[in-house]
Design an enzyme around this catalytic site. Structure first.
Site, PDB file in Angstrom:
ATOM      1  CB  ILE A 285      -0.903   0.126   1.552  1.00 54.73           C
ATOM      2  CG1 ILE A 285      -0.203   0.043   2.557  1.00 54.73           C
ATOM      3  CG2 ILE A 285      -2.106  -0.803   0.529  1.00 54.73           C
ATOM      4  CD1 ILE A 285      -1.396   0.016   3.589  1.00 54.73           C
ATOM      5  N   GLY A 286       2.243   1.078  -0.177  1.00 56.61           N
ATOM      6  CA  GLY A 286       3.424   2.138   0.050  1.00 56.61           C
ATOM      7  C   GLY A 286       4.131   2.026   0.054  1.00 56.61           C
ATOM      8  CG  ASP A 287       8.153   0.911  -2.503  1.00 54.59           C
ATOM      9  OD1 ASP A 287       8.892   1.171  -1.122  1.00 54.59           O
ATOM     10  OD2 ASP A 287       8.602  -0.536  -3.465  1.00 54.59           O
ATOM     11  N   GLY A 288       8.461   4.153  -0.014  1.00 56.06           N
ATOM     12  CA  GLY A 288       9.086   5.059   0.344  1.00 56.06           C
ATOM     13  C   GLY A 288      10.514   4.955   0.223  1.00 56.06           C
ATOM     14  N   GLY A 289      11.026   5.562   0.638  1.00 53.91           N
ATOM     15  CA  GLY A 289      12.511   5.822   0.724  1.00 53.91           C
ATOM     16  C   GLY A 289      13.358   4.914   2.277  1.00 53.91           C
ATOM     17  CB  THR A 292       8.451  -2.434   0.826  1.00 54.71           C
ATOM     18  OG1 THR A 292       9.011  -1.609   0.059  1.00 54.71           O
ATOM     19  CG2 THR A 292       6.803  -2.188  -0.349  1.00 54.71           C
ATOM     20  CB  VAL A 293       4.097   0.725   3.771  1.00 52.53           C
ATOM     21  CG1 VAL A 293       2.824   0.364   5.119  1.00 52.53           C
ATOM     22  CG2 VAL A 293       4.858   1.726   4.013  1.00 52.53           C
ATOM     23  CE  LYS A 307       6.971   2.914   6.730  1.00 52.79           C
ATOM     24  NZ  LYS A 307       7.216   3.598   5.271  1.00 52.79           N
ATOM     25  CG  ASP A 405      10.727  12.494   4.279  1.00 52.39           C
ATOM     26  OD1 ASP A 405      10.579  13.042   2.728  1.00 52.39           O
ATOM     27  OD2 ASP A 405      10.869  10.714   2.981  1.00 52.39           O
TER      28      ASP A 405
END
Length: 557
Positions: A285-289, A292-293, A307, A405
């Site tokens: 449901i999410g991918d960031g620095g 991954t979530v 996460k 961030d």
């Protein structure tokens, strides 16, 4: 050549930002009323004849960056309240009569760059936490009564002997004296025997408790002659974390896991793997620095967000657990709560509360119009709530947390569109073992303040700048960078908005999807708040507490 005492009435100058009274002939004590100068940034009282202790109220000078009290006759202990001065970069106290130890709390002054306490009567050991301050480039502890080992970390690793001169009882490599060498006097051996006696006593007590516990277990189980193997089996069940299913295998001792809410006390790595279908891509449901979530449903039918931190960026196990224990205590209605964590080898997993409405970024980038338009009242609610959460990180929790961030994808929304700031503390978690914060984890392109390109240092004022970008997004409906600004003057959202304001065309930037006769004035007010947050000079940006106050003013109209 000013004489006499400092007038307490100066404490009534609420907007005063700089007070320079150095190198005069002022005497008497420092008025406690100076501590109410809430806007004071710099205070210089050096080279006078002031005496007595530093007022405790100085701990309330939250905006202070520069404090010089050197060359006076001030005495008493160094105030622990100095640790509240989160913006302090320069602290000069040398040439006074201060006594006592250096407060450990001064190690919380993460912005401190210059600290001079030489020429006093300070005793005790040098706090290792003070040496470890990443921004500290000048430290002078000479001519005091400090003792014990000089810490071998941070700035203390390369201190000159001049900075430590006059402290006869310091030892360590820098001083050329081995700290293990003790004088062979009678008192030393008496102390050694005393410690040995305490150690033996503790061992006897521990063995007695263990024996009594074993006896109780045997009696409780009804087996007077319980075999050693069965006893070991009983102990195993208490040393290992078990999954909720009796058929599952035990988790090995190398897994460290902790939960901060009662329903999740028995969650294990096995539970997480099952809940995410072995981290299947369909659950992302999410991918960031930071990693991954995944959306996951735990055995107690509770939906959470897991996460999975990037393996290459995480730090050691001990540091990770210590940081999680701190972050787990940070609770606020506008922060995404950390429910737990799991550490297994290189794998580091965080369990958060799941937010039904996803991120602010999702709603503002509603390209396909699959979602309803985020109306203006909801946008004001989101701005105010996220400001409240960020203000708590900056001012309501010790040690203070710099987010580093802030961006629209880190503002999550629950079922009532109440915003919750996510990923706080992760930049510090990942970079805690580094000497500085590199730009790849100090922010996201489009939200990074201009000063980061020069110093690379993260500050609360940097968070304020990033939050200003979010306010622009709420007002304009546009993203910070992208093709929209390829051929537009300014090059990005911030540049474009400031160009429009400069030309007297501020109303042209307002999002037409929510613009109305009722909302226009409030949108312009939020735009004005954003502009102050986006000042090129960090010192001119308001604190998050002030930003919150401004936004509440919009909400009340």
């Amino acid at each position: 050549m000013l004489t006499g005492s400092i007038p307490p009435e100066l404490g009534g100058s609420s907007k005063l930002q700089g007070l320079y009274l150095g190198n005069n002939q002022l005497s008497g004590t420092i008025p406690g009323r100076l501590g109410v100068l809430g806007s004071l940034v710099k205070l210089n009282l050096t080279g006078n004849q002031l005496y007595g202790p530093v007022p405790r109220s100085f701990g309330d000078l939250k905006e202070l960056t520069h404090l010089d009290l050197s060359y006076n006759e001030l005495d008493g202990n160094l105030p622990r309240s100095f640790s509240n001065l989160s913006y302090l970069t320069y602290l000069d106290l040398h040439g006074n009569k201060f006594t006592g130890e250096i407060p450990l709390e001064l190690g919380n002054l993460v912005q401190l760059e210059y600290f001079d306490v030489s020429g006093n009567r300070i005793s005790g050991q040098i706090p290792e936490k003070l040496c470890a301050l990443v921004n500290l480039f000048y430290l002078n502890l000479a001519e005091n009564s400090l003792e014990g080992p000089v810490p071998g970390s941070g700035i203390c690793l390369n201190l000159s002997k001049i900075s430590l001169a006059g402290n006869k009882d310091l030892c360590g490599k820098i001083m050329g004296l081995d700290c293990r060498v003790k004088s062979f006097d009678k008192s030393y051996y008496l102390n050694a025997w005393g410690l040995a006696g305490i150690a033996v006593g503790c061992m006897i007590v521990t063995l007695s408790i263990a024996f009594a516990l074993r006896k109780w277990i045997l009696k409780d189980s009804g087996q007077g002659d319980l075999e050693e193997g069965k006893l070991n089996s009983f102990l195993d069940q208490n040393l290992y974390f078990l999954s909720s299913s009796s058929s599952r295998s035990k988790e090995p001792l190398s897994i460290n896991i902790a939960m901060f809410e009662q329903p999740l006390l028995k969650i294990t790595l096995v539970d997480i793997l099952e809940a995410t279908n072995n981290f299947c891509k369909t659950n992302i449901i999410g991918d960031g620095g930071f990693g991954t979530v995944y959306k996951a449903t735990l055995p107690d039918v509770k939906t959470v967000a897991v996460k999975k931190l990037s393996q290459a960026k995480t730090q050691g196990n001990r540091e990770f657990i210590a940081e999680m224990e701190t972050l787990g205590k940070v609770k606020h209605q506008n922060l995404v709560p950390l429910l737990g964590y799991c550490s297994f080898g290189e794998e580091k997993l965080l369990v958060y509360e799941y937010m039904v409405n996803g991120s602010l970024d999702l709603w503002l980038r509603n390209q396909s119009r699959a979602l309803d338009v985020l109306d203006w009242p909801k946008r004001v609610k989101i701005a105010t709530g996220s400001a409240r959460g960020l203000a708590f990180l900056h001012h309501g929790f010790t040690p203070h947390i710099i987010h580093r961030d802030i961006k629209a994808s880190n503002i999550l929304l629950n079922e009532d569109f109440e915003p919750k700031v996510a990923d706080f503390g992760l930049a510090r978690l990942i970079s805690a073992c580094e000497t500085h914060v590199s730009t790849d984890i100090a922010g996201t392109f489009g939200y990074i303040p201009p000063e980061y390109g020069q110093s690379g240092r993260s500050t609360t004022r940097g968070d304020v700048y990033s939050f200003g970008v979010i306010l622009l997004e709420l007002v304009t409906g546009k993203e910070p960078t992208g093709p929209d600004f390829k051929e537009v003057e300014g090059g990005n959202l911030v540049g474009w908005v400031f160009q429009k304001i400069k030309k007297g065309q501020a109303a042209d930037v307002l999002d037409p999807t929510v613009l109305s006769a009722d909302s226009k004035q409030m949108m312009l007010q939020m735009l004005q708040i954003a502009a102050v947050c986006l000042s090129d000079n960090p010192a001119n940006r308001p604190t998050m507490l002030k930003v919150l106050k401004f936004l509440k003013g919009i909400k009340d109209e």
